[in-house]
Design a protein around this motif. Structure first.
Motif, PDB file in Angstrom:
ATOM      1  N   UNK A 168       0.833  -1.204   0.000  1.00  0.00           N
ATOM      2  CA  UNK A 168       0.000   0.000   0.000  1.00  0.00           C
ATOM      3  C   UNK A 168       0.866   1.252   0.000  1.00  0.00           C
ATOM      4  N   UNK A 169       1.937   1.242   0.806  1.00  0.00           N
ATOM      5  CA  UNK A 169       2.825   2.405   0.865  1.00  0.00           C
ATOM      6  C   UNK A 169       3.611   2.567  -0.434  1.00  0.00           C
ATOM      7  N   UNK A 170       4.012   1.456  -1.047  1.00  0.00           N
ATOM      8  CA  UNK A 170       4.720   1.523  -2.326  1.00  0.00           C
ATOM      9  C   UNK A 170       3.833   2.166  -3.382  1.00  0.00           C
ATOM     10  N   UNK A 171       2.577   1.761  -3.422  1.00  0.00           N
ATOM     11  CA  UNK A 171       1.632   2.333  -4.390  1.00  0.00           C
ATOM     12  C   UNK A 171       1.464   3.830  -4.163  1.00  0.00           C
ATOM     13  N   UNK A 172       1.332   4.225  -2.892  1.00  0.00           N
ATOM     14  CA  UNK A 172       1.177   5.641  -2.571  1.00  0.00           C
ATOM     15  C   UNK A 172       2.403   6.441  -2.995  1.00  0.00           C
ATOM     16  N   UNK A 173       3.579   5.889  -2.728  1.00  0.00           N
ATOM     17  CA  UNK A 173       4.812   6.603  -3.060  1.00  0.00           C
ATOM     18  C   UNK A 173       4.963   6.753  -4.567  1.00  0.00           C
ATOM     19  N   UNK A 174       4.536   5.758  -5.310  1.00  0.00           N
ATOM     20  CA  UNK A 174       4.615   5.830  -6.772  1.00  0.00           C
ATOM     21  C   UNK A 174       3.748   6.935  -7.337  1.00  0.00           C
ATOM     22  N   UNK A 175       2.623   7.220  -6.682  1.00  0.00           N
ATOM     23  CA  UNK A 175       1.781   8.314  -7.158  1.00  0.00           C
ATOM     24  C   UNK A 175       2.479   9.662  -6.992  1.00  0.00           C
ATOM     25  N   UNK A 176       3.370   9.735  -5.999  1.00  0.00           N
ATOM     26  CA  UNK A 176       4.098  10.975  -5.757  1.00  0.00           C
ATOM     27  C   UNK A 176       5.303  11.115  -6.677  1.00  0.00           C
TER      28      UNK A 176
END
Length: 327
Positions: free
Chosen positions: A315-323
């Motif tokens: 979940x955190x990896x996905x969020x970071x990729x959006x940034x």
């Protein structure tokens, strides 16, 4: 003091207020002007993520965000801030290398109708300070390390702690928290080495040296992700299998993709979301309010530091990729 615990937010006025004078001119840069960011070392991974978050939030609000490299010196930081203000920046966000050295620079910035925001530690002349509960971040990191020891070694084992106490201020509180969390979660563990090593190469050397005297080190708890990278390299170069023989728990790892990937692989046991990205978002939000002449709270503290482990790292990896645009 205002406390924030949400992922995205707006900063509202609270009991202790600072009223600012609106800046009506628009500086060169974005549609609404330029915001600067000058930490002591711009190349540090966590500061790079603060900068990325600021750039994204700045673009959404019509600002260009520029980073200034202090080259890890007080004089370099003074020059970087002065250059940004001279070029028209209306707000500069600073993680001070030397708090005393920033007072005069802040005064000069105000004379040019520019605002100054401090992050992590305040300094004389800062209009606003955005901080974190550093002891709580450290304690959560120590508790996470203790959990690893309990799961793998019955709560026992030699531990090494990598600090950044030489930087003073917030990092000392974080180190204290790590020790407290370890003692609480794994009281039978033994801290055999406590070394100031927050850069990758220095951390690798420190852990390699410690392993010669303490070959059974089971856990390295680190003050940051750069230290964790060096620690992991040293453990693996010494033939340690991670996480079977030993592991690493860094504070401030949630905003660093390489750390998250190591958690996904299992090499790093976990980390704590210290709201690095939210610091950048909050900084731009506060700069925007100051530039507009709105009242803001003098101190803003981000709270609530969730733990990231293999079970929730995707979940955190996905969020970071959006940034980061997928990188």
């Amino acid at each position: 003091m205002m406390t924030l615990n949400t992922r995205r937010f707006t900063v509202a006025a609270a009991s202790l207020m600072l009223t600012t004078v609106a800046s009506t001119s628009v500086a060169a840069g974005g549609e609404r002007g330029t915001i600067g960011f000058v930490p002591e070392q711009l190349q540090v991974a966590s500061f790079q993520m603060v900068l990325r978050a600021m750039k994204q939030e700045g673009a959404a609000k019509g600002y260009k965000v520029e980073g200034g490299d202090a080259k890890n010196t007080a004089s370099g930081q003074q020059t970087a801030v002065e250059n940004l203000v001279a070029a028209g920046a209306k707000c500069v966000v600073v993680r001070a290398k030397d708090k005393g050295a920033m007072a005069g620079v802040a005064e000069e910035a105000h004379a040019q109708h520019a605002h100054v925001i401090a992050i992590y530690d305040t300094f004389p002349g800062a209009d606003v300070t955005i901080g974190q509960n550093q002891f709580a971040i450290g304690k959560a990191t120590g508790e996470l390390g203790g959990k690893y020891l309990v799961e793998h070694f019955g709560g026992k084992g030699d531990v090494m702690v990598l600090t950044a106490d030489s930087l003073g201020g917030a990092t000392i509180d974080r180190s204290r928290g790590i020790i407290a969390g370890l003692k609480e979660a794994a009281p039978n563990a033994k801290v055999v080495a406590n070394v100031d090593a927050y850069a990758t190469a220095k951390a690798e050397n420190a852990v390699s040296t410690a392993l010669q005297a303490h070959p059974d080190i089971r856990l390295v708890a680190t003050i940051n992700t750069s230290g964790a990278e060096g620690a992991l390299s040293a453990l693996q170069n010494a033939g340690k299998k991670t996480p079977q023989d030993a592991s690493v728990v860094p504070a401030f790892g949630a905003a660093t993709m390489s750390t998250l990937q190591e958690i996904k692989k299992g090499s790093v046991y976990g980390t704590v979301d210290a709201k690095t990205i939210q610091i950048g978002i909050a900084a731009v939000d506060l700069c925007d309010k100051l530039i507009r002449g709105e009242s803001v709270d003098k101190t803003v503290t981000l709270e609530d530091y969730p733990v990231i482990t293999k079970s929730n790292v995707d979940k955190q990896i996905t969020y970071l990729k959006t940034l980061t645009g997928g990188s």
